[in-house]
Write an enzyme that holds these catalytic residues in place. Structure first.
Site, PDB file in Angstrom:
ATOM      1  N   CYS A  49       0.917  -1.159   0.014  1.00 23.08           N
ATOM      2  CA  CYS A  49       0.092  -0.062   0.047  1.00 23.08           C
ATOM      3  C   CYS A  49       0.916   1.115   0.247  1.00 23.08           C
ATOM      4  O   CYS A  49       1.953   1.321   0.442  1.00 23.08           O
ATOM      5  CB  CYS A  49      -0.901  -0.195   1.139  1.00 23.08           C
ATOM      6  SG  CYS A  49      -0.059  -0.489   2.697  1.00 23.08           S
ATOM      7  N   GLU A  79      -7.189   8.665   4.411  1.00 18.42           N
ATOM      8  CA  GLU A  79      -7.069   8.259   3.148  1.00 18.42           C
ATOM      9  C   GLU A  79      -8.305   7.970   2.177  1.00 18.42           C
ATOM     10  O   GLU A  79      -9.315   7.651   2.998  1.00 18.42           O
ATOM     11  CB  GLU A  79      -5.915   7.139   2.847  1.00 18.42           C
ATOM     12  CG  GLU A  79      -4.701   7.169   3.492  1.00 18.42           C
ATOM     13  CD  GLU A  79      -3.715   6.247   3.289  1.00 18.42           C
ATOM     14  OE1 GLU A  79      -2.627   6.278   3.243  1.00 18.42           O
ATOM     15  OE2 GLU A  79      -4.085   4.729   3.089  1.00 18.42           O
TER      16      GLU A  79
END
Length: 193
Positions: free
Chosen positions: A75, A122
């Site tokens: 990620c 996010e």
């Protein structure tokens, strides 16, 4: 000798977005993760082998947020001007030394604090791919790699949630449901069929 090149810089510019994923500016990575965090674009990649097991990485002890926690295969964040899927493919090479086709699953917004160190905030794009290895993990990012059976991961999260990153805990039920809806076929989910 394991790879350990630095592929993440606290000064790199992250893409700030609104809740509709529209770009509204940039800010250095270090500034996006202080306090409660500032919403920025990110991605998560789940990799599966041909037996349907999911690859997890244990994050490097050097990570400022969630060090040594289990997380999905990789990620990170796209660079300014970089498409999200292109960034995900780049990061697979940088962290794991692999390339594979990716299928977009969904995106979601979340916020999570890590102790008094900082936070993630996010708008995260989630991708799936198939790659059984061999892997060449980057030690600056990854402490350990391991394949988990799907049921094992589900049970592990239920029994010891604090061993897993918050985004993995949020993403895994959606990934698992998509796989169940596809009859357990990772290939069908990746190809979108």
């Amino acid at each position: 000798m394991p790879r350990s090149e630095i592929v993440s810089d606290p000064g790199e510019q992250l893409i700030l977005v609104d809740s509709d994923d529209r770009e509204i500016g940039t800010l250095p990575k270090r500034d996006c993760h202080v306090g409660d965090g500032i919403l920025h674009r990110a991605f998560s990649v789940f990799l599966f082998n041909h037996d349907g097991e999911v690859l997890l990485q244990r994050r490097s002890a050097e990570k400022p947020l969630w060090p040594l926690y289990w997380s999905n295969a990789c990620c990170s964040h796209p660079r300014v001007g970089e498409a999200v899927e292109a960034a995900a493919r780049r990061r697979l090479k940088e962290e794991l030394g692999v390339s594979c086709p990716l299928g977009f699953l969904y995106k979601f917004e979340y916020q999570a604090r890590f102790e008094d160190v900082g936070a993630e905030c996010e708008l995260c794009h989630v991708y799936l791919g198939i790659a059984g290895g061999p892997f060449d993990p980057n030690a600056s990012e990854i402490a350990e790699l391991r394949f988990f059976a799907r049921a094992e991961l589900t049970a592990g999260i239920a029994e010891s949630p604090d061993e897993f990153t918050p985004w993995l805990r949020l993403e895994w039920p959606i990934v698992r449901n998509a796989l169940d809806a596809a009859g357990g076929s990772v290939e069908r989910v990746v190809s979108g069929s």
